[in-house]
Write a protein that holds these residues in place. Sequence first.
Motif, PDB file in Angstrom:
ATOM      1  N   THR B   7       0.882  -1.207  -0.016  1.00  0.00           N
ATOM      2  CA  THR B   7       0.006   0.068   0.007  1.00  0.00           C
ATOM      3  C   THR B   7       0.800   1.151   0.008  1.00  0.00           C
ATOM      4  N   PRO B   8       0.363   2.297  -0.702  1.00  0.00           N
ATOM      5  CA  PRO B   8      -0.893   2.237  -1.421  1.00  0.00           C
ATOM      6  C   PRO B   8      -0.371   1.751  -2.763  1.00  0.00           C
ATOM      7  N   SER B   9      -1.361   1.645  -3.890  1.00  0.00           N
ATOM      8  CA  SER B   9      -1.195   1.197  -5.094  1.00  0.00           C
ATOM      9  C   SER B   9      -0.657   2.155  -5.761  1.00  0.00           C
ATOM     10  N   HIS B  10      -1.081   3.324  -5.599  1.00  0.00           N
ATOM     11  CA  HIS B  10      -0.445   4.465  -6.424  1.00  0.00           C
ATOM     12  C   HIS B  10      -0.043   5.895  -5.469  1.00  0.00           C
ATOM     13  N   GLN B  11       0.958   6.288  -5.795  1.00  0.00           N
ATOM     14  CA  GLN B  11       1.308   7.564  -4.757  1.00  0.00           C
ATOM     15  C   GLN B  11       1.854   8.519  -5.704  1.00  0.00           C
ATOM     16  N   VAL B  12       1.234   9.825  -5.474  1.00  0.00           N
ATOM     17  CA  VAL B  12       1.867  10.920  -6.312  1.00  0.00           C
ATOM     18  C   VAL B  12       2.349  11.791  -5.385  1.00  0.00           C
ATOM     19  N   THR B  13       3.577  12.310  -5.515  1.00  0.00           N
ATOM     20  CA  THR B  13       4.222  13.282  -4.454  1.00  0.00           C
ATOM     21  C   THR B  13       4.865  14.395  -5.144  1.00  0.00           C
ATOM     22  N   GLN B  14       5.033  15.322  -4.549  1.00  0.00           N
ATOM     23  CA  GLN B  14       5.921  16.571  -4.967  1.00  0.00           C
ATOM     24  C   GLN B  14       7.456  16.037  -4.833  1.00  0.00           C
ATOM     25  N   MET B  15       8.087  16.571  -5.661  1.00  0.00           N
ATOM     26  CA  MET B  15       9.722  16.642  -5.432  1.00  0.00           C
ATOM     27  C   MET B  15      10.209  17.317  -4.289  1.00  0.00           C
ATOM     28  N   GLY B  16      11.069  16.570  -3.697  1.00  0.00           N
ATOM     29  CA  GLY B  16      11.689  16.854  -2.453  1.00  0.00           C
ATOM     30  C   GLY B  16      10.746  16.339  -1.215  1.00  0.00           C
ATOM     31  N   GLN B  17       9.643  15.819  -1.363  1.00  0.00           N
ATOM     32  CA  GLN B  17       8.842  15.264  -0.321  1.00  0.00           C
ATOM     33  C   GLN B  17       9.352  14.007   0.125  1.00  0.00           C
ATOM     34  N   GLU B  18       8.942  13.567   1.365  1.00  0.00           N
ATOM     35  CA  GLU B  18       9.251  12.169   1.819  1.00  0.00           C
ATOM     36  C   GLU B  18       8.156  11.153   1.401  1.00  0.00           C
ATOM     37  N   VAL B  19       8.471  10.055   1.126  1.00  0.00           N
ATOM     38  CA  VAL B  19       7.198   8.849   0.882  1.00  0.00           C
ATOM     39  C   VAL B  19       7.704   7.827   1.673  1.00  0.00           C
ATOM     40  N   ILE B  20       6.640   7.044   2.231  1.00  0.00           N
ATOM     41  CA  ILE B  20       6.771   5.791   2.713  1.00  0.00           C
ATOM     42  C   ILE B  20       6.014   4.826   1.997  1.00  0.00           C
ATOM     43  N   LEU B  21       6.788   3.653   1.455  1.00  0.00           N
ATOM     44  CA  LEU B  21       5.701   2.660   0.737  1.00  0.00           C
ATOM     45  C   LEU B  21       5.886   1.564   1.807  1.00  0.00           C
ATOM     46  N   ARG B  22       4.563   0.940   1.759  1.00  0.00           N
ATOM     47  CA  ARG B  22       4.312  -0.170   2.746  1.00  0.00           C
ATOM     48  C   ARG B  22       4.144  -1.363   2.356  1.00  0.00           C
ATOM     49  N   CYS B  23       4.506  -2.370   2.938  1.00  0.00           N
ATOM     50  CA  CYS B  23       4.486  -3.752   2.425  1.00  0.00           C
ATOM     51  C   CYS B  23       4.077  -4.757   3.511  1.00  0.00           C
ATOM     52  N   VAL B  24       3.229  -5.723   3.355  1.00  0.00           N
ATOM     53  CA  VAL B  24       2.920  -6.882   4.562  1.00  0.00           C
ATOM     54  C   VAL B  24       3.660  -8.108   3.749  1.00  0.00           C
ATOM     55  N   PRO B  25       4.800  -8.812   4.204  1.00  0.00           N
ATOM     56  CA  PRO B  25       5.175  -9.927   3.506  1.00  0.00           C
ATOM     57  C   PRO B  25       4.391 -11.009   3.972  1.00  0.00           C
ATOM     58  N   ILE B  26       4.632 -12.113   3.397  1.00  0.00           N
ATOM     59  CA  ILE B  26       4.093 -13.304   3.962  1.00  0.00           C
ATOM     60  C   ILE B  26       4.673 -13.795   5.193  1.00  0.00           C
ATOM     61  N   SER B  27       3.615 -14.308   6.144  1.00  0.00           N
ATOM     62  CA  SER B  27       3.884 -14.298   7.540  1.00  0.00           C
ATOM     63  C   SER B  27       5.071 -15.046   7.863  1.00  0.00           C
ATOM     64  N   ASN B  28       5.396 -16.328   7.319  1.00  0.00           N
ATOM     65  CA  ASN B  28       6.256 -17.105   7.818  1.00  0.00           C
ATOM     66  C   ASN B  28       7.703 -16.980   6.984  1.00  0.00           C
ATOM     67  N   HIS B  29       7.612 -15.803   6.104  1.00  0.00           N
ATOM     68  CA  HIS B  29       8.892 -15.584   5.667  1.00  0.00           C
ATOM     69  C   HIS B  29       9.994 -14.821   6.280  1.00  0.00           C
ATOM     70  N   LEU B  30      11.214 -15.065   5.939  1.00  0.00           N
ATOM     71  CA  LEU B  30      12.307 -14.277   6.946  1.00  0.00           C
ATOM     72  C   LEU B  30      13.129 -13.214   5.925  1.00  0.00           C
ATOM     73  N   TYR B  31      12.864 -13.400   4.604  1.00  0.00           N
ATOM     74  CA  TYR B  31      13.859 -12.293   4.022  1.00  0.00           C
ATOM     75  C   TYR B  31      12.933 -11.469   3.216  1.00  0.00           C
ATOM     76  N   PHE B  32      13.339 -10.246   3.263  1.00  0.00           N
ATOM     77  CA  PHE B  32      12.411  -9.269   2.536  1.00  0.00           C
ATOM     78  C   PHE B  32      13.301  -8.327   1.455  1.00  0.00           C
ATOM     79  N   TYR B  33      12.695  -8.048   0.531  1.00  0.00           N
ATOM     80  CA  TYR B  33      13.176  -7.120  -0.504  1.00  0.00           C
ATOM     81  C   TYR B  33      12.404  -5.811  -1.122  1.00  0.00           C
ATOM     82  N   TRP B  34      13.149  -5.088  -1.538  1.00  0.00           N
ATOM     83  CA  TRP B  34      12.674  -4.183  -2.590  1.00  0.00           C
ATOM     84  C   TRP B  34      13.238  -3.939  -3.794  1.00  0.00           C
TER      85      TRP B  34
END
Lengths: 114, 115
Positions: B7-34
């Motif tokens: 979440t979110p599926s789409h984010q529009v932001t102004q240059m210079g702003q901070e954004v946080i992209l969120r993810c919920v991985p599969i519950s028993n997984h141990l390794y996460f990636y972007w």
Amino acid sequence: SQKIEQNSEALNIQEGKTATLTCNYTNYSPAYLQWYRQDPGRGPVFLLLIRENEKEKRKERLKVTFDTTLKQSLFHITASQPADSATYLCALDHYGGSQGNLIFGKGTKLSVKP
Amino acid sequence: EPEVTQTPSHQVTQMGQEVILRCVPISNHLYFYWYRQILGQKVEFLVSFYNNEISEKSEIFDDQFSVERPDGSNFTLKIRSTKLEDSAMYFCASTEQGLGTTEAFFGQGTRLTVV
């Protein structure tokens, strides 16, 4: 430098035929090679994984080969269907499958015409 | 079928702003990636995370980027001061074991547009 090439950007075939996609790599010695499907605007979806000591892997209509001498993998879809139309990505493990990462090729866009 | 959600599926932001992209991985997984994918280009690795720390990062993942696992379920990517060239699809992925040895489950992505 390390390179992965999927040497067709696009492949058009007739329904019912076999699609063959190619992935070549240089300056890698991957222990694993994976194939993913990606539909427009969506995340990659895992299809098959093949290890360096395996020559061939099959799953339903899919077949993957891995030739570490030629540094090449072939991905086949037999009896292709319009629903198989998508971009297919080849991916190699970067650090021998430890906590490393996958390096992706640019993909081959497959179109299957009815 | 377990899935990675973003979440979110789409984010529009102004240059210079901070954004946080969120993810919920599969519950028993141990390794996460972007990963990210600029329109028309290949999927590129950004960072891997295991045991509450970064295990590997690419040269794209500079000081403007950070990742966090703030609780037992979420995994976030923060871009501190966005640039136009940060516009891309960002994909989160998780695996049971180290990437490469097992299938990776990818989320549907967040399309980030920096204006």
